[in-house]
Scaffold this motif. Structure first.
Motif, PDB file in Angstrom:
ATOM      1  N   LEU A 208     -92.126 -29.360  90.370  1.00 19.46           N
ATOM      2  CA  LEU A 208     -93.019 -28.385  89.740  1.00 19.46           C
ATOM      3  C   LEU A 208     -92.697 -26.938  90.126  1.00 19.46           C
ATOM      4  N   ILE A 211     -93.684 -23.618  88.134  1.00 20.67           N
ATOM      5  CA  ILE A 211     -94.691 -23.950  87.120  1.00 20.67           C
ATOM      6  C   ILE A 211     -96.022 -23.517  87.719  1.00 20.67           C
ATOM      7  N   LEU A 212     -96.632 -22.517  87.099  1.00 21.41           N
ATOM      8  CA  LEU A 212     -97.741 -21.822  87.771  1.00 21.41           C
ATOM      9  C   LEU A 212     -98.924 -21.603  86.840  1.00 21.41           C
ATOM     10  N   LEU A 290    -102.835 -31.550  88.143  1.00 20.71           N
ATOM     11  CA  LEU A 290    -101.525 -30.941  87.877  1.00 20.71           C
ATOM     12  C   LEU A 290    -101.488 -29.514  88.409  1.00 20.71           C
ATOM     13  N   THR A 291    -102.569 -28.764  88.185  1.00 17.56           N
ATOM     14  CA  THR A 291    -102.608 -27.380  88.676  1.00 17.56           C
ATOM     15  C   THR A 291    -102.515 -27.359  90.194  1.00 17.56           C
ATOM     16  N   CYS A 294     -99.019 -28.025  91.224  1.00 10.22           N
ATOM     17  CA  CYS A 294     -98.182 -26.836  90.989  1.00 10.22           C
ATOM     18  C   CYS A 294     -98.390 -25.809  92.106  1.00 10.22           C
ATOM     19  N   LEU A 296     -99.446 -26.407  95.194  1.00 14.80           N
ATOM     20  CA  LEU A 296     -98.885 -26.895  96.458  1.00 14.80           C
ATOM     21  C   LEU A 296     -97.360 -26.768  96.471  1.00 14.80           C
ATOM     22  N   CYS A 297     -96.759 -26.950  95.319  1.00 18.75           N
ATOM     23  CA  CYS A 297     -95.288 -26.850  95.256  1.00 18.75           C
ATOM     24  C   CYS A 297     -94.819 -25.414  95.457  1.00 18.75           C
TER      25      CYS A 297
ATOM     26  N   CYS B   3     -90.937 -25.649  97.467  1.00 15.04           N
ATOM     27  CA  CYS B   3     -90.199 -26.737  96.814  1.00 15.04           C
ATOM     28  C   CYS B   3     -89.125 -26.184  95.903  1.00 15.04           C
ATOM     29  N   ARG B   9     -84.913 -31.053  85.204  1.00 15.91           N
ATOM     30  CA  ARG B   9     -86.181 -31.468  84.588  1.00 15.91           C
ATOM     31  C   ARG B   9     -86.023 -31.481  83.079  1.00 15.91           C
ATOM     32  N   ILE B  48     -91.416 -33.383  82.161  1.00 17.21           N
ATOM     33  CA  ILE B  48     -92.642 -32.584  82.201  1.00 17.21           C
ATOM     34  C   ILE B  48     -93.053 -32.309  80.752  1.00 17.21           C
ATOM     35  N   GLU B  61    -100.940 -31.981  81.764  1.00 15.97           N
ATOM     36  CA  GLU B  61    -101.215 -33.161  82.590  1.00 15.97           C
ATOM     37  C   GLU B  61    -100.767 -34.392  81.814  1.00 15.97           C
ATOM     38  N   ILE B 161    -101.182 -23.534  82.447  1.00 20.26           N
ATOM     39  CA  ILE B 161    -100.125 -23.667  83.451  1.00 20.26           C
ATOM     40  C   ILE B 161     -98.786 -23.314  82.794  1.00 20.26           C
ATOM     41  N   VAL B 162     -98.219 -22.216  83.225  1.00 13.39           N
ATOM     42  CA  VAL B 162     -97.013 -21.701  82.559  1.00 13.39           C
ATOM     43  C   VAL B 162     -95.754 -22.176  83.287  1.00 13.39           C
ATOM     44  N   ILE B 163     -94.763 -22.553  82.498  1.00 20.02           N
ATOM     45  CA  ILE B 163     -93.473 -22.946  83.073  1.00 20.02           C
ATOM     46  C   ILE B 163     -92.514 -21.764  82.987  1.00 20.02           C
ATOM     47  N   TYR B 164     -91.940 -21.415  84.117  1.00 17.12           N
ATOM     48  CA  TYR B 164     -90.880 -20.412  84.145  1.00 17.12           C
ATOM     49  C   TYR B 164     -89.580 -21.188  84.328  1.00 17.12           C
TER      50      TYR B 164
END
Lengths: 395, 468
Positions: A208, A211-212, A290-291, A294, A296-297, B3, B9, B48, B61, B161-164
């Motif tokens: 993750l 992913i924020l 999921l949030t 994200c 924690l990651c 991480c 992915r 994902i 999710e 929740i945005v993916i960069y």
């Protein structure tokens, strides 16, 4: 096979808050140890509209009759005792327990004890009770009531203490989440009291990266605080973290997840450092799994700032297993004292020193926890004393 | 210890499924759901699920993603509203008639206004306005279906929740990419992050036959250029589509793009079930098996005109007893065709039109029909041809586009301009005893093999060197 009826005061199949999590995993671990678990949640449905399951007994109707209606801090006590004093509720309660035909009754927290007591009183050979305490409740309530300046706090706390003492005395065995709590309870009973501290699960989060949740951005570095709307979470954060906001550099943020966010937001709007908070604090409110994963990651570290409250802090186990740098208080490490000296763990009880700890966390990297340390923190390990206790009682 | 992803992915785009959530899915929407269902839980891929929303890809999710791609209504086990298969001429409840009478023109009016609005905006801002309108439509749908966007609700969070993207990420698109994604933004994202993109391409009909579509100007042309400029790999749903793509690449002076042909699965995920055909008399009549079935959106390209002409002539002959059953939603620029269809003699009795049909109902119609007809003027594949053959039914199909590929050498192939040929073939079929196309299942593409090919392609791209 031994059948256990687990009585809770909330739904537990899809756990969110700490109590739900502990009860959920207690049931799971017992099931995995070969016991049959019958879950009996007794609660007001309106309090858990998205709980994912119906109450065995819905206390919604009776809730208007509860004592101390303006004192939400003791709603668990005053609502659950209605299961004993309201005859309609009690009849449903008794019918459900009877239908379960369980070998052991397991009470998560003491609040349903009056109803269980009334039901057992009518039997010649009632099944044994195991009491899982999450706190020494009368002390926890006292702290909350004193902080909220509630009149009559002493009387309420005396009621709570009497309830806990009676239950501990009558139970065939009990569990506490810290050695200190266990010692208190052992003084009330000759039966066995074990320590089963809070645990956690191992989350897979490495995929993750970047992913924020909005409004976080990858260029920002942040420390994470996760907390429910319980007063110790708010007070700890307000006293220990808010004063440190000015020490944050450009691009550094404190992120708060959980319903404590609303309390913090209200207080900031009322008399907080508005501009400082706007530019350095991100309040996300309640978040989904999921949030949280994200966060924690991607977090640079975790904050555990609570300064009072009973039991062991469930968030501490979660923070420890993540391997992230931690800045916490001595109180937050109740039940986890042996982990205080781990690398990248900073314990400070003074706000100024806590702020220094926050700076250190931002500059630190953390390290993955050793496998044996991870295992110790999992629910399967931490709840094993309850499995052993049940085994002894069942035999 | 921050991480870092240990392995590439796969960002599985479900934007189309989100836009069509809770709706009867056909064509590409259905394809996205079928493929996504098989990719989502593959432990060998780090998947994902994502949607494009408000100029960003948002992580979903898993449970929410699963709810988006649930193949509904596969069977009556799922507590869903009754499928709304309607015979166009049949009696409708008053409230539905009133609602349709108000809502359908209103929806058309709003669409027309939106299109005019987009035209009136300077070109450089058009895409932003279009995307904004799409988001507004999505919000309106959520509101109207009583899924109010409550603060901190799981749904709000799911789109929050945005993916960069990272250079190691691969984005897989198999939906209505031109409709739900801002490719100008995606292109920038790819260039700045190194994200690799794989897409499924269904056809280049808007380029080859722009007259079949009411699309404004260079809308699709721009989309296809983005595809060839930005995709690492393109899965084409037929050899014809692959050839069309290569021709398009060549015509536009672009470097070759890695392509691979995948045939879409033809296995309908439901047992035949006639119960959604509520009118018992109609159901009994169809159960006799004396009807020709034509499956496909009612639009110019599908060439329903040919069938309308044929049945107009053939129904004049009292000895001709083959009914015509059309299954398909009304498509774009089809008002004339629909008017002709509804004006056809025998419409509602000898000619039936089901605007919606579940997989189970469609499967039952395939099983019962005497013959299946597919006179389309061009197709990227022509899935109904394969589906009919898989149900053992003989097919008369057009020779255009990829349709002969879909015929698998089993269908009777005719030029759609050869009206006399079609007439003769239909009459011959109506007089012949019921026939069964008896071939083994291995002859037909299925979703498992389709997705296995896609997975191999994805892994190949993941293993190639990343461009930072």
């Amino acid at each position: 096979m031994t059948k256990i009826l687990q009585l809770t005061t909330y739904p537990t199949r899809y756990p969110r808050h700490g109590g739900q999590l502990r009860a959920h995993h207690t049931a799971r671990v017992l099931e995995e140890s070969g016991y049959i678990l019958d879950r009996m949640p007794v609660f007001s449905q309106s309090l858990y509209p998205r709980g994912g399951e119906d109450p065995a007994v819905d206390l919604d109707q009776a809730r208007t009759k509860r004592r101390f209606r303006d004192t939400w801090q003791v709603m668990d006590l005053t609502t659950c005792e209605l299961a004993a004093v309201d005859n309609t509720c009690f009849q449903k309660f008794a019918d459900r327990i009877q239908a379960s035909d369980a070998d052991i009754l397991m009470l998560e927290e003491p609040w349903l004890w009056p109803a269980v007591w009334r039901w057992r009183d009518s039997l010649s050979a009632p099944p044994p009770v195991v009491y899982n305490a999450y706190n020494i409740e009368y002390r926890a309530k006292a702290a909350m009531l004193v902080e909220a300046k509630v009149s009559g706090a002493d009387d309420i706390c005396a009621d709570v203490e009497a309830l806990e003492r009676d239950l501990t005395q009558c139970a065939a065995g009990s569990s506490a989440t810290t050695a200190e709590d266990a010692a208190t309870m052992q003084a009330w009973t000759e039966n066995r009291v074990v320590v089963a501290r809070n645990g956690t699960i191992l989350r897979k989060v490495e995929h993750l990266h970047h992913i924020l949740p909005v409004p976080l951005e990858p260029c920002q570095k942040f420390l994470l605080f996760v907390g429910s709307g319980q007063p110790p979470n708010f007070t700890g954060f307000w006293d220990m973290v808010i004063p440190a906001l000015s020490t944050l550099r450009a691009g550094e943020r404190i992120v708060v997840a959980g319903s404590v966010s609303q309390l913090i937001e209200s207080r900031i709007e009322k008399d907080g450092p508005l501009c400082m908070a706007r530019d350095r604090l991100i309040l996300l409110g309640q978040v989904n799994d999921l949030t949280l994963e994200c966060l924690l990651c991607n977090a640079a570290g975790i904050l555990l700032p609570i300064t009072y409250g009973g039991g062991s802090n469930l968030k501490t186990a979660e923070a420890l297993i993540s391997g992230l740098p931690i800045v916490g208080t001595t109180h937050a490490f109740r039940g986890f004292e042996e982990y205080k000296s781990l690398p990248a763990v900073t314990i400070e009880d003074d706000p100024t020193a806590f702020a220094v700890g926050i700076r250190r966390a931002f500059n630190s990297k953390g390290s993955p926890r050793a496998i044996h340390l991870q295992k110790q923190l999992l629910w399967e390990s931490t709840l094993q004393p309850i499995v052993d206790l049940v085994s002894t009682i069942a035999s | 210890m921050k991480c870092m992803p240990k392995r590439p992915r796969l960002l599985l785009d479900l934007s189309t499924s989100l836009a069509w959530r809770g709706k009867h899915a056909v064509g590409i929407v259905r394809t996205e759901r079928e493929i996504a269902t098989r990719l989502l839980d593959d432990p060998a891929l780090c998947v994902i699920p994502v949607v494009y929303h408000d100029h960003a890809f948002r992580a979903l999710e898993l449970e929410f993603a699963r709810s988006l791609i649930a193949l509904v209504p596969a069977s009556a086990e799922v507590p869903l509203p009754k499928p709304k298969s309607r015979i166009r001429s049949g009696a409708q409840p008053i409230h539905r008639k009133v609602a349709n009478a108000i809502m359908q023109p209103l929806a058309r009016l709003i669409t027309a206004i939106a299109r005019e609005l987009i035209k009136s905006v300077p070109i450089r801002s058009r895409e932003e306005v279009r995307q904004s309108l799409l988001h507004a439509r999505q919000a309106l749908r959520q509101f109207s279906s009583r899924r109010a966007p409550v603060l901190h609700s799981p749904e709000t969070q799911n789109l929050g929740i945005v993916i960069y993207p990272q250079a190691t990420d691969v984005l897989f698109l198999c939906g209505l990419g031109w409709d739900v994604i801002d490719w100008r933004h995606l292109s920038s994202l790819r260039l700045t992050s190194g994200l690799r993109i794989i897409s499924v391409l269904y056809d280049l009909i808007p380029i080859k036959f722009p007259e079949f579509l009411g699309a404004p100007g260079d809308y699709y042309y721009n989309y296809f250029i983005h595809i060839i400029d930005n995709c690492e790999k393109v899965f084409c749903i037929s050899k014809r589509t692959e050839a069309d793509l290569k021709e398009f690449i060549s015509n536009n002076g672009r470097s070759p793009v890695s392509t691979e042909v995948i045939y879409l699965g033809a296995n309908l995920p439901a047992k035949p079930d006639p119960t959604e055909i509520i009118d018992l008399k109609v159901r009994e009549r169809l159960a006799r098996g004396r009807f020709a079935l034509a499956v496909g959106t009612v639009e110019i390209r599908k060439n329903h005109s040919l069938l309308i002409d044929l049945w107009d002539e053939l129904l004049a002959d009292p000895s001709f007893d083959l009914d015509l059953v059309i299954v398909g939603m009304p498509g774009w620029c089809a008002d004339d065709v629909i008017a002709r269809l509804e004006g056809l003699r025998g419409f509602g009795s000898r000619v039936l039109w089901f605007k919606q049909m579940s997989d189970a109902g469609l499967s039952w119609l395939y099983e019962q029909c005497h013959i299946s007809l597919f006179p389309s003027l061009y197709e990227g594949l022509g899935l109904p041809v394969i589906e009919a053959l898989q149900h053992g039914r003989p097919v008369i199909a057009s020779n255009r586009g990829a349709i002969p590929e879909a015929g698998l050498g089993l269908a009777t192939i005719l030029d759609p301009d050869d009206r006399a040929g079609w007439r003769a073939a239909v009459i011959a079929a109506s007089r012949a005893p019921r026939q069964v196309v008896n071939v083994g299942p291995e002859r037909f593409p299925n979703w498992e093999s389709t997705v296995a090919t896609i997975k191999r392609g994805i892994r190949d791209v993941m293993l190639t060197d990343t461009v930072a």
